[in-house]
Write a protein that holds these residues in place. Sequence first.
Motif, PDB file in Angstrom:
ATOM      1  N   CYS A   9       0.839  -1.191   0.000  1.00  0.00           N
ATOM      2  CA  CYS A   9       0.000   0.000   0.000  1.00  0.00           C
ATOM      3  C   CYS A   9       0.876   1.244   0.000  1.00  0.00           C
ATOM      4  O   CYS A   9       1.858   1.320   0.733  1.00  0.00           O
ATOM      5  N   ASN A  10       0.495   2.206  -0.798  1.00  0.00           N
ATOM      6  CA  ASN A  10       1.210   3.475  -0.834  1.00  0.00           C
ATOM      7  C   ASN A  10       0.521   4.528   0.024  1.00  0.00           C
ATOM      8  O   ASN A  10       0.907   5.681   0.011  1.00  0.00           O
ATOM      9  N   TYR A  11      -0.534   4.140   0.722  1.00  0.00           N
ATOM     10  CA  TYR A  11      -1.316   5.069   1.519  1.00  0.00           C
ATOM     11  C   TYR A  11      -1.178   4.738   2.993  1.00  0.00           C
ATOM     12  O   TYR A  11      -0.805   3.640   3.363  1.00  0.00           O
ATOM     13  N   LEU A  52      -5.564  -1.525   5.691  1.00  0.00           N
ATOM     14  CA  LEU A  52      -4.644  -1.231   4.599  1.00  0.00           C
ATOM     15  C   LEU A  52      -4.012  -2.529   4.099  1.00  0.00           C
ATOM     16  O   LEU A  52      -2.944  -2.526   3.521  1.00  0.00           O
TER      17      LEU A  52
END
Length: 78
Positions: A9-11, A52
């Motif tokens: 995940c990039n968040y 996430l």
Amino acid sequence: MAVTEQFACNYGLNPAYRERISAGGLQVTGLDPAGEVRIVELGAHRFFLATLFLPQVSSGPDWPHPLIVAYLQAAQHA
């Protein structure tokens, strides 16, 4: 309890907002090894969970992820 989940995940939750989010009723219930938030829940709701990670990645027809089972049980009793 320690659980390991796969995620890419990039968040993530901006740490500057963690206190405000908690004050608003969301409970931080899962952290990664670096201490970053990975799961939040809204305890007053029958089933409100934000992750996430993707529980469906580690699920299959014969071995559903526990979160998927819990979601289906909550929907069944709605």
